[in-house]
Design a protein around this motif. Sequence first.
Motif, PDB file in Angstrom:
ATOM      1  N   LEU A  31      30.811  52.834  45.946  1.00  0.00           N
ATOM      2  CA  LEU A  31      31.865  52.820  46.657  1.00  0.00           C
ATOM      3  C   LEU A  31      32.799  52.044  46.137  1.00  0.00           C
ATOM      4  CD1 LEU A  31      32.806  53.274  49.788  1.00  0.00           C
ATOM      5  CD2 LEU A  31      32.162  50.975  50.042  1.00  0.00           C
ATOM      6  N   GLN A  32      34.307  52.390  46.091  1.00  0.00           N
ATOM      7  CA  GLN A  32      35.156  52.070  45.117  1.00  0.00           C
ATOM      8  C   GLN A  32      36.417  51.199  46.020  1.00  0.00           C
ATOM      9  OE1 GLN A  32      36.896  55.611  43.455  1.00  0.00           O
ATOM     10  NE2 GLN A  32      35.433  55.265  41.609  1.00  0.00           N
ATOM     11  N   ASN A  33      37.096  50.329  45.496  1.00  0.00           N
ATOM     12  CA  ASN A  33      38.153  49.814  45.905  1.00  0.00           C
ATOM     13  C   ASN A  33      39.210  49.446  44.814  1.00  0.00           C
ATOM     14  OD1 ASN A  33      37.089  47.640  44.651  1.00  0.00           O
ATOM     15  ND2 ASN A  33      37.927  46.343  45.925  1.00  0.00           N
ATOM     16  N   GLY A  34      40.464  49.119  45.222  1.00  0.00           N
ATOM     17  CA  GLY A  34      41.367  49.020  44.177  1.00  0.00           C
ATOM     18  C   GLY A  34      42.666  50.057  44.371  1.00  0.00           C
ATOM     19  N   GLN A  35      43.641  49.986  43.906  1.00  0.00           N
ATOM     20  CA  GLN A  35      44.708  51.015  43.893  1.00  0.00           C
ATOM     21  C   GLN A  35      46.133  50.542  42.946  1.00  0.00           C
ATOM     22  OE1 GLN A  35      46.076  51.529  47.910  1.00  0.00           O
ATOM     23  NE2 GLN A  35      47.196  49.425  47.858  1.00  0.00           N
ATOM     24  N   SER A  36      46.640  51.588  42.468  1.00  0.00           N
ATOM     25  CA  SER A  36      47.671  51.116  41.437  1.00  0.00           C
ATOM     26  C   SER A  36      48.869  51.137  42.725  1.00  0.00           C
ATOM     27  CB  SER A  36      48.133  52.373  40.728  1.00  0.00           C
ATOM     28  OG  SER A  36      46.915  52.386  39.775  1.00  0.00           O
ATOM     29  N   SER A  37      49.469  49.730  42.270  1.00  0.00           N
ATOM     30  CA  SER A  37      50.746  49.499  43.402  1.00  0.00           C
ATOM     31  C   SER A  37      51.386  48.669  42.462  1.00  0.00           C
ATOM     32  CB  SER A  37      49.974  48.543  44.422  1.00  0.00           C
ATOM     33  OG  SER A  37      51.144  48.182  45.159  1.00  0.00           O
ATOM     34  N   ASN A  38      52.883  48.696  42.938  1.00  0.00           N
ATOM     35  CA  ASN A  38      54.014  47.837  42.113  1.00  0.00           C
ATOM     36  C   ASN A  38      54.024  46.530  42.680  1.00  0.00           C
ATOM     37  OD1 ASN A  38      55.036  50.391  41.067  1.00  0.00           O
ATOM     38  ND2 ASN A  38      56.519  50.850  42.644  1.00  0.00           N
ATOM     39  N   ASP A  39      53.393  46.205  43.768  1.00  0.00           N
ATOM     40  CA  ASP A  39      53.219  44.640  44.321  1.00  0.00           C
ATOM     41  C   ASP A  39      51.818  44.368  44.281  1.00  0.00           C
ATOM     42  OD1 ASP A  39      51.948  46.180  46.220  1.00  0.00           O
ATOM     43  OD2 ASP A  39      53.135  45.097  47.965  1.00  0.00           O
ATOM     44  N   ALA A  40      51.266  44.863  43.471  1.00  0.00           N
ATOM     45  CA  ALA A  40      49.774  44.472  43.087  1.00  0.00           C
ATOM     46  C   ALA A  40      49.844  43.071  42.234  1.00  0.00           C
ATOM     47  CB  ALA A  40      48.813  45.364  42.215  1.00  0.00           C
ATOM     48  N   TYR A  41      48.870  42.093  42.674  1.00  0.00           N
ATOM     49  CA  TYR A  41      49.008  40.987  42.037  1.00  0.00           C
ATOM     50  C   TYR A  41      48.736  41.010  40.486  1.00  0.00           C
ATOM     51  CZ  TYR A  41      48.551  35.686  41.322  1.00  0.00           C
ATOM     52  OH  TYR A  41      48.724  34.511  41.234  1.00  0.00           O
ATOM     53  N   LYS A  42      49.545  40.252  39.612  1.00  0.00           N
ATOM     54  CA  LYS A  42      49.514  40.282  38.403  1.00  0.00           C
ATOM     55  C   LYS A  42      48.783  39.065  37.408  1.00  0.00           C
ATOM     56  CE  LYS A  42      53.372  43.247  37.961  1.00  0.00           C
ATOM     57  NZ  LYS A  42      53.553  43.381  39.265  1.00  0.00           N
ATOM     58  N   GLY A  43      48.638  38.124  38.261  1.00  0.00           N
ATOM     59  CA  GLY A  43      47.966  36.870  37.806  1.00  0.00           C
ATOM     60  C   GLY A  43      46.406  36.915  38.000  1.00  0.00           C
ATOM     61  N   LYS A  44      45.749  35.593  37.571  1.00  0.00           N
ATOM     62  CA  LYS A  44      44.291  35.623  37.624  1.00  0.00           C
ATOM     63  C   LYS A  44      43.775  35.080  38.837  1.00  0.00           C
ATOM     64  CE  LYS A  44      44.426  36.044  32.964  1.00  0.00           C
ATOM     65  NZ  LYS A  44      43.542  37.530  32.523  1.00  0.00           N
ATOM     66  N   VAL A  45      42.507  35.354  39.041  1.00  0.00           N
ATOM     67  CA  VAL A  45      41.949  35.109  40.491  1.00  0.00           C
ATOM     68  C   VAL A  45      40.785  34.477  40.346  1.00  0.00           C
ATOM     69  CG1 VAL A  45      41.196  35.891  42.827  1.00  0.00           C
ATOM     70  CG2 VAL A  45      43.509  37.012  41.710  1.00  0.00           C
ATOM     71  N   VAL A  46      40.344  33.377  40.958  1.00  0.00           N
ATOM     72  CA  VAL A  46      39.342  32.522  40.870  1.00  0.00           C
ATOM     73  C   VAL A  46      38.490  32.609  42.131  1.00  0.00           C
ATOM     74  CG1 VAL A  46      37.997  30.534  40.332  1.00  0.00           C
ATOM     75  CG2 VAL A  46      39.645  31.315  38.895  1.00  0.00           C
ATOM     76  N   VAL A  47      37.297  33.197  42.504  1.00  0.00           N
ATOM     77  CA  VAL A  47      36.557  33.203  43.846  1.00  0.00           C
ATOM     78  C   VAL A  47      35.765  31.942  43.653  1.00  0.00           C
ATOM     79  CG1 VAL A  47      35.359  34.358  45.404  1.00  0.00           C
ATOM     80  CG2 VAL A  47      37.004  35.655  43.864  1.00  0.00           C
ATOM     81  N   ILE A  48      35.529  30.959  44.491  1.00  0.00           N
ATOM     82  CA  ILE A  48      34.610  29.761  44.669  1.00  0.00           C
ATOM     83  C   ILE A  48      33.405  30.302  45.638  1.00  0.00           C
ATOM     84  CG2 ILE A  48      34.267  27.363  45.255  1.00  0.00           C
ATOM     85  CD1 ILE A  48      37.260  26.941  44.953  1.00  0.00           C
ATOM     86  N   VAL A  49      32.205  30.068  45.306  1.00  0.00           N
ATOM     87  CA  VAL A  49      31.119  30.337  46.072  1.00  0.00           C
ATOM     88  C   VAL A  49      30.145  29.504  46.088  1.00  0.00           C
ATOM     89  CG1 VAL A  49      31.508  32.972  45.901  1.00  0.00           C
ATOM     90  CG2 VAL A  49      29.957  31.610  44.361  1.00  0.00           C
ATOM     91  N   ASN A  50      29.225  29.186  46.998  1.00  0.00           N
ATOM     92  CA  ASN A  50      28.154  28.282  47.003  1.00  0.00           C
ATOM     93  C   ASN A  50      27.223  29.135  48.199  1.00  0.00           C
ATOM     94  OD1 ASN A  50      29.193  27.778  49.584  1.00  0.00           O
ATOM     95  ND2 ASN A  50      29.295  25.634  49.128  1.00  0.00           N
ATOM     96  N   ALA A  51      26.245  28.220  48.518  1.00  0.00           N
ATOM     97  CA  ALA A  51      25.174  28.672  49.502  1.00  0.00           C
ATOM     98  C   ALA A  51      25.613  29.019  50.906  1.00  0.00           C
ATOM     99  CB  ALA A  51      23.876  27.906  49.520  1.00  0.00           C
TER     100      ALA A  51
END
Length: 749
Positions: free
Chosen positions: A633-653
């Motif tokens: 299964l795929q996600n993501g798409q080319s878009s002019n307003d796509a976010y250009k910075g970095k993303v950090v996801v925080i996880v735990n139990a």
Amino acid sequence: MQKTLLFICVISLFLVQNAVSQFKFNGDFEDINSGTQKPISWLLSFNKEQEKSYAVGIDSSIKQSGKYSLLIRKVDSGAEFGVFDFPVNELLVGKEIELKGYIKTENVATGYAGLWMRLDGEDKKNMGFDNMQDRGIKGNTDWKVYSIKLPYKGDDVKAIHVGGLLIGDGKAWFDHLELLIDGQPVTQAKIKKREVLKGELDTAFQTGSQISKIELNAQKTINLTLAGQFWAFLKYHHPAVAKGDYNWDVELFRLLPPVIAAKNNRELSAALEQYLDRLPKPAICKSCAKSDADKYEIVPDYGSLLNSSVLQKSLGDKLKYIRDNRNIDKNYYVEMEQQVGNPKFKHEKAYSTMAYPDAGYRLLSLYRYWGMINYFFPYRDIIGEDWNKVIASALPDFVGARDEKDYALAVLSLIARVHDTHANLWSGSTALNQFKGKFAVPFQTKFIENALTITALHTDTLDVKSKLALGDVIVKIDDKDVAEMVKTYLPLTPASNYDTQLRDLPVNYLLRSNNPSIKISVKRGNEIFDYAVPLGKLMLAYKNPAAEQAQAFKLLNDSIGYVYPGKYKNAQLPEIKKLFANTKGIIVDMRCYPSEFMPFTFGNYIKNKKSAFVKFSVGNVAYPGSFSFGPELQNGQSSNDAYKGKVVVIVNASSQSQAEYTTMAFQSAANVKVIGSTTAGADGNVSSIVLPGGLNTMISGIGVFYPDGGQTQRTGVKIDHKIYPTIKGITEEKDELLDKAVEVLNKGW
């Protein structure tokens, strides 16, 4: 609340016919029994306690229309809510069911008033429920129309219950209620005609198995182990059973007596073979799937059932013939959910009146669960032990259970052995709830640096906040070492991994009691002191102040945005894009359960290139015990307003199931990193399981894997920077994972 609203449902298969429902829905409360002065067809309480606490009856002075309304008012203490119910046992045709009507309230302060609706499947399985808990009516309100809607799966729903309720103090009036199917009055809906299968006509052993006691020894352990494997194998392989020609629960009680009596393996084999010979021989099946390692990720494991190591070759050959000639396109007891592929276990009786089932029914419970796992659990290969040996080791607990509590603990211990955080004993056992305790401490704890640490204080009740502090470590509870208590309760704590077991231990066992207080020994720095903690309502055990205070999204500073999926809504995405337009990074705090499905909304915003992020393994009714991968299964798409910075996801139990799936979708983008600790390791659409005694559990029903085949079950999602909070950080009220996320964004990868 939901458990209280149980009612008897009808069990059978149904076919659509063109008849129209003939019953009358007395939603105006105008049809009154002249003798009792009660509205006809309505139940005005569920038990004596409710009857005493809440007066429910017609009111001719305040009404929205007609002569009467129905009034609920609090008159005494005891029950937490009052309710009235209209049971619909007609089995209807439609896709959506709606209950709407007028409600007026007076002095509703501590709780709320509302409509409610519950859809029951077989054995009262919940097929849909809404009681307006998240939008209840409070205070003083005039007549207003309210509505609740639920998807209606006519093939699965066996009974409908609708009505009104009042929780807490005050009064609530109800009038002009309407029940609609696909927008039309329910009285005009088409009904279904019952078709009773052969197996459903067999009603023997309904009050007991006639097997009250079993004295285990080495031979009986072998006998009962092989009998369970034999019974489960035929349940999912024999065409006659698959068609519903046999009540397979009842057949177990016919099979068991000669099996129990067998004095050696030869007698055991003879008993099983004699039983098998009474079943019709399947026709030749030329299309039945055979084992193919390249086609299947997991192939069936029959243990010693077919290899003649215990049973006679003649029996093994007959079982192999059945395996190879299954002729099963569908099975009465299981089907795979359309478009998803997780198993839906059907026609499994709950035997809810048997809180403490007899020995035969306890064996049925063990065999039923064992068979479901063996043939339809997608993670059977990573359980951590040979599932074929589990029946033998579980027999002493099931056979020897002395009461309702012992039985529930036996089931819970069995469930824990599949190591699936979805697979707990979620409801059905009063004795288990009593064993755990009905009260909880008024604070939150977590295992920090392997120590039971206070991480949030909920209330000032009896001056708790002046006695305890964040970062305090609990070393003893009622004079028992916490470390020893952990060892005691770990086998009763179903979870995919150790981190998640530690997550659940405090709220399930350690800090609950039936007493009004517990004594804890607390370590603060170098000091240790005792404190008798006053306990409160059980809901305190599950309270999470951080989640309650969190915002859906915000700016941490001019350059970093923050999103909390537990409160995020997809409708907010345009506003988020605008707010985060000039930031260099986003922190997604996935220490929660997402309130909306985000992989193709927010996921497409932060991922500017389409690529695969997941693939699934699913089981097969036609080849039980086999699992194969479907397409990626795929996600993501080319878009002019796509976010250009970095993303950090925080996880735990606390990141479980959809949170893990969403993290996988996000981290497939090149600009995303994941920090934190081991997640719950339980992903995939869940499948419900009911066991004798009305016990309810679930399993992860499909396998969820990274595109490269990497597993998430048990191990959790992939983590780029592993970090756990510290006691020092808790004491200083720091969110060290959030601080680390900010640091990662500021420093770059």
